[in-house]
Design an enzyme around this catalytic site. Structure first.
Site, PDB file in Angstrom:
ATOM      1  N   ARG A  64       7.708  -1.299   7.725  1.00 26.45           N
ATOM      2  CA  ARG A  64       8.377  -0.475   6.713  1.00 26.45           C
ATOM      3  C   ARG A  64       9.183  -1.313   5.715  1.00 26.45           C
ATOM      4  NH1 ARG A  64       8.829   5.092   9.144  1.00 26.45           N
ATOM      5  NH2 ARG A  64      10.269   5.681   7.512  1.00 26.45           N
ATOM      6  N   GLN A  89      12.766  12.478  17.488  1.00 26.18           N
ATOM      7  CA  GLN A  89      13.401  11.846  16.316  1.00 26.18           C
ATOM      8  C   GLN A  89      13.768  12.948  15.312  1.00 26.18           C
ATOM      9  OE1 GLN A  89      10.142  11.744  17.018  1.00 26.18           O
ATOM     10  NE2 GLN A  89       8.840  11.103  15.333  1.00 26.18           N
ATOM     11  N   VAL A 126       5.400  14.057   6.848  1.00 28.14           N
ATOM     12  CA  VAL A 126       5.368  14.988   7.973  1.00 28.14           C
ATOM     13  C   VAL A 126       5.231  16.450   7.538  1.00 28.14           C
ATOM     14  CG1 VAL A 126       7.903  15.168   8.258  1.00 28.14           C
ATOM     15  CG2 VAL A 126       6.391  15.472  10.212  1.00 28.14           C
ATOM     16  N   TYR A 146       8.975  -1.382   1.813  1.00 34.21           N
ATOM     17  CA  TYR A 146       9.620  -0.249   1.132  1.00 34.21           C
ATOM     18  C   TYR A 146      11.143  -0.348   1.258  1.00 34.21           C
ATOM     19  CZ  TYR A 146      10.498   4.686  -0.078  1.00 34.21           C
ATOM     20  OH  TYR A 146      10.941   5.857  -0.657  1.00 34.21           O
ATOM     21  N   ASP A 147      11.621  -0.470   2.515  1.00 40.75           N
ATOM     22  CA  ASP A 147      13.071  -0.459   2.748  1.00 40.75           C
ATOM     23  C   ASP A 147      13.764  -1.609   2.016  1.00 40.75           C
ATOM     24  OD1 ASP A 147      12.016   1.308   4.555  1.00 40.75           O
ATOM     25  OD2 ASP A 147      13.071   0.532   6.299  1.00 40.75           O
ATOM     26  N   GLU A 148      13.224  -2.811   2.227  1.00 43.27           N
ATOM     27  CA  GLU A 148      13.865  -3.981   1.605  1.00 43.27           C
ATOM     28  C   GLU A 148      13.623  -4.000   0.097  1.00 43.27           C
ATOM     29  OE1 GLU A 148      16.054  -5.355   3.186  1.00 43.27           O
ATOM     30  OE2 GLU A 148      15.474  -6.199   5.118  1.00 43.27           O
ATOM     31  N   ASN A 202      14.696  12.714   2.915  1.00 44.75           N
ATOM     32  CA  ASN A 202      13.374  13.367   2.954  1.00 44.75           C
ATOM     33  C   ASN A 202      13.341  14.670   2.157  1.00 44.75           C
ATOM     34  OD1 ASN A 202      13.763  11.668   5.383  1.00 44.75           O
ATOM     35  ND2 ASN A 202      11.628  12.206   5.754  1.00 44.75           N
TER      36      ASN A 202
HETATM   37  P1  NAD Z   1       5.015  10.038  -5.010  1.00 45.44           P
HETATM   38  O1  NAD Z   1       4.203   9.018  -4.287  1.00 45.44           O
HETATM   39  O2  NAD Z   1       4.485  11.426  -5.101  1.00 45.44           O
HETATM   40  O3  NAD Z   1       5.338   9.565  -6.491  1.00 45.44           O
HETATM   41  C1  NAD Z   1       5.462   8.221  -6.865  1.00 45.44           C
HETATM   42  C2  NAD Z   1       4.817   8.067  -8.235  1.00 45.44           C
HETATM   43  O4  NAD Z   1       4.939   6.699  -8.653  1.00 45.44           O
HETATM   44  C3  NAD Z   1       3.319   8.382  -8.215  1.00 45.44           C
HETATM   45  O5  NAD Z   1       3.001   9.215  -9.309  1.00 45.44           O
HETATM   46  C4  NAD Z   1       2.661   7.015  -8.338  1.00 45.44           C
HETATM   47  O6  NAD Z   1       1.365   7.067  -8.911  1.00 45.44           O
HETATM   48  C5  NAD Z   1       3.678   6.264  -9.168  1.00 45.44           C
HETATM   49  N1  NAD Z   1       3.597   4.820  -9.020  1.00 45.44           N
HETATM   50  C6  NAD Z   1       3.508   4.109  -7.871  1.00 45.44           C
HETATM   51  N2  NAD Z   1       3.444   2.794  -8.157  1.00 45.44           N
HETATM   52  C7  NAD Z   1       3.521   2.680  -9.512  1.00 45.44           C
HETATM   53  C8  NAD Z   1       3.491   1.581 -10.405  1.00 45.44           C
HETATM   54  N3  NAD Z   1       3.389   0.318  -9.961  1.00 45.44           N
HETATM   55  N4  NAD Z   1       3.577   1.825 -11.732  1.00 45.44           N
HETATM   56  C9  NAD Z   1       3.672   3.093 -12.199  1.00 45.44           C
HETATM   57  N5  NAD Z   1       3.686   4.178 -11.392  1.00 45.44           N
HETATM   58  C10 NAD Z   1       3.613   3.967 -10.064  1.00 45.44           C
HETATM   59  O7  NAD Z   1       6.445  10.020  -4.318  1.00 45.44           O
HETATM   60  P2  NAD Z   1       7.726  10.955  -4.575  1.00 45.44           P
HETATM   61  O8  NAD Z   1       8.016  11.651  -3.309  1.00 45.44           O
HETATM   62  O9  NAD Z   1       7.580  11.713  -5.812  1.00 45.44           O
HETATM   63  O10 NAD Z   1       8.859   9.851  -4.750  1.00 45.44           O
HETATM   64  C11 NAD Z   1       9.369   9.503  -6.019  1.00 45.44           C
HETATM   65  C12 NAD Z   1      10.460   8.448  -5.858  1.00 45.44           C
HETATM   66  O11 NAD Z   1      11.506   8.973  -5.032  1.00 45.44           O
HETATM   67  C13 NAD Z   1       9.983   7.158  -5.195  1.00 45.44           C
HETATM   68  O12 NAD Z   1      10.610   6.061  -5.814  1.00 45.44           O
HETATM   69  C14 NAD Z   1      10.461   7.296  -3.779  1.00 45.44           C
HETATM   70  O13 NAD Z   1      10.707   6.047  -3.182  1.00 45.44           O
HETATM   71  C15 NAD Z   1      11.756   8.100  -3.956  1.00 45.44           C
HETATM   72  N6  NAD Z   1      12.084   8.838  -2.729  1.00 45.44           N
HETATM   73  C16 NAD Z   1      11.366   9.957  -2.397  1.00 45.44           C
HETATM   74  C17 NAD Z   1      11.676  10.623  -1.206  1.00 45.44           C
HETATM   75  C18 NAD Z   1      10.952  11.862  -0.788  1.00 45.44           C
HETATM   76  O14 NAD Z   1      11.215  12.382   0.315  1.00 45.44           O
HETATM   77  N7  NAD Z   1      10.078  12.440  -1.575  1.00 45.44           N
HETATM   78  C19 NAD Z   1      12.689  10.137  -0.380  1.00 45.44           C
HETATM   79  C20 NAD Z   1      13.370   8.985  -0.750  1.00 45.44           C
HETATM   80  C21 NAD Z   1      13.065   8.353  -1.945  1.00 45.44           C
HETATM   81  N1  UDP Z   2       5.575  12.223  11.690  1.00 48.57           N
HETATM   82  C1  UDP Z   2       4.883  12.904  12.689  1.00 48.57           C
HETATM   83  N2  UDP Z   2       3.625  13.342  12.405  1.00 48.57           N
HETATM   84  C2  UDP Z   2       3.035  13.178  11.198  1.00 48.57           C
HETATM   85  C3  UDP Z   2       3.755  12.505  10.180  1.00 48.57           C
HETATM   86  C4  UDP Z   2       5.022  12.018  10.461  1.00 48.57           C
HETATM   87  O1  UDP Z   2       5.396  13.086  13.792  1.00 48.57           O
HETATM   88  O2  UDP Z   2       1.893  13.634  11.040  1.00 48.57           O
HETATM   89  C5  UDP Z   2       6.949  11.760  11.975  1.00 48.57           C
HETATM   90  C6  UDP Z   2       7.213  10.308  11.657  1.00 48.57           C
HETATM   91  O3  UDP Z   2       6.893   9.486  12.765  1.00 48.57           O
HETATM   92  C7  UDP Z   2       8.695  10.330  11.361  1.00 48.57           C
HETATM   93  C8  UDP Z   2       8.931  11.712  10.747  1.00 48.57           C
HETATM   94  O4  UDP Z   2       7.813  12.492  11.140  1.00 48.57           O
HETATM   95  O5  UDP Z   2       9.434  10.234  12.544  1.00 48.57           O
HETATM   96  C9  UDP Z   2       9.026  11.691   9.220  1.00 48.57           C
HETATM   97  O6  UDP Z   2       7.904  11.009   8.723  1.00 48.57           O
HETATM   98  P1  UDP Z   2       7.588  10.861   7.161  1.00 48.57           P
HETATM   99  O7  UDP Z   2       6.434   9.929   7.062  1.00 48.57           O
HETATM  100  O8  UDP Z   2       7.452  12.199   6.562  1.00 48.57           O
HETATM  101  O9  UDP Z   2       8.900  10.235   6.534  1.00 48.57           O
HETATM  102  P2  UDP Z   2       9.884   9.032   6.944  1.00 48.57           P
HETATM  103  O10 UDP Z   2       9.478   8.463   8.266  1.00 48.57           O
HETATM  104  O11 UDP Z   2       9.741   8.049   5.849  1.00 48.57           O
HETATM  105  O12 UDP Z   2      11.213   9.685   7.008  1.00 48.57           O
END
Ligand code: NAD
Ligand code: UDP
Length: 314
Positions: A142, A209, A187, A145-147, A174
């Protein structure tokens, strides 16, 4: 007052809802995306608006536009997709942040970073406050993404300190809702699709979890409030503090879809955080924000969306 606004990742799940909101408020919106996880379907209803423009571009390359505000959302958010090409994920986070911040510095735009609860890693502090520094594995699956998101936060604060760039940093927990990709791997979309199609519900690990799920309209409201106030630069948690085990989520989805799907327990991915719940007191006090839609209501809306999507495919 109408503004010119760049949304990177604008064709994705959150980005498309943000574009909807900004276009409806009369702003001139440029939606930038490379369509890695985003889809034109998400924004095609905006194409006829004169104040909406689409730009196919990869944010790891510099971009030159004249805008007043930048929302930097470009980055795949689902573990399946961000691990597909881990090096590209780091580049998107780090070079994407450098390119957006460089642009913001040159054109004096305010810039908001879509950061994440993942900066807290597998948290030892619960619930997570913004002051918590996190517990992140720097070399795991992970980590790209995280780092990557942690470095992006560092870059935002260094550009702020060194160049007075007008930053906002938002830690998103989330989030779910309509326009999640049905095969995105997250999920909520996985469980709903599995339940609607009568397939087994795949719980990774024993399902104990926890996660806290925020409905998309609440999230976008928080994002816009953070961007359009002058007091708080962040980081600020935006999420719904309601905390559920993954097994509870599966049972809710089965109940709401009236599905006969069975729960199956499979291997848990490495570094999967054990628990996650935002402390949102900062957003409550400084942004006057809190979520309005609970998990039951949000799931009903999301399930209705996926039912419609499946009907269209038939
Ligand atoms: P998503 O994957 O639906 O959207 C991400 C968008 O970025 C996509 O349209 C993708 O095509 C575009 N993209 C990816 N790489 C790119 C690049 N190199 N250049 C241009 N476009 C690029 O995800 P999302 O859920 O809409 O998330 C949007 C943002 O919010 C992300 O930065 C994500 O890390 C952050 N975020 C989302 C959640 C969540 O639960 N949805 C949680 C935490 C953070
Ligand atoms: N998860 C699961 N079944 C799935 C998809 C995800 O049990 O089909 C679990 C996953 O292991 C995590 C939680 O659901 O503990 C949230 O996962 P998700 O990928 O949605 O987001 P994140 O782990 O980045 O919070």
């Amino acid at each position: 007052m109408s503004q010119r606004i760049l949304v990177t990742g604008g064709a994705g799940f959150l980005g498309s809802h943000l574009c909807d909101h900004l276009v409806s408020e009369g702003h001139d919106v440029i939606c930038l995306d490379n369509y890695f996880t985003g889809r034109k379907n998400n924004i095609e209803h905006l194409m006829d608006y004169k104040n909406f423009e689409l730009m196919r571009h990869d944010i790891t390359f510099p971009v030159f536009v004249e805008v007043d505000q930048i929302y930097n959302l470009a980055c795949p958010a689902s573990p399946v997709h961000y691990q597909y090409n881990a090096v590209k994920t780091i580049k998107t986070n780090v070079m994407g942040a450098v390119n957006c911040l460089g642009l913001a510095k040159r054109i004096k735009a305010r810039i908001l970073q879509a950061s994440t609860s993942e900066v807290y890693g597998d948290p030892n502090e619960h619930p997570q406050k913004e002051s918590y520094w996190g517990n992140v594995n720097p070399i795991g699956l992970r980590s790209c993404y995280d780092e990557g998101k942690r470095v992006a936060e560092t870059l935002f604060f260094d550009y702020h300190r060194m160049n007075a760039v007008d930053i906002r940093v938002m830690r998103i927990f989330n989030t779910y809702g309509p326009r999640m990709h049905p095969h995105d791997g997250r999920v909520v979309s996985n469980f709903i699709m599995q339940a609607l199609e009568g397939e087994d519900i795949t719980i990774y690990g024993d399902g104990s979890q926890t996660r806290s799920f925020c409905y998309v309209s609440d999230l976008i409201d928080g994002m816009i409030r953070l961007m359009n106030q002058d007091e708080l630069i962040g980081p600020v948690n935006i999420g719904n503090p309601g905390e559920f085990t993954i097994k509870e989520l599966a049972e809710m989805v089965i109940g709401l879809t009236e599905s006969n799907s069975a729960l199956v327990f499979t291997a848990q991915p490495s570094d999967d955080p054990r628990q996650r719940k935002p402390d949102i007191s900062l957003a409550q006090h400084k942004l006057d924000w809190e979520p309005a839609i609970d998990l039951d209501e949000g799931l009903r809306k999301t399930i209705a969306y996926f039912i419609e999507l499946l009907d269209e495919q038939d």
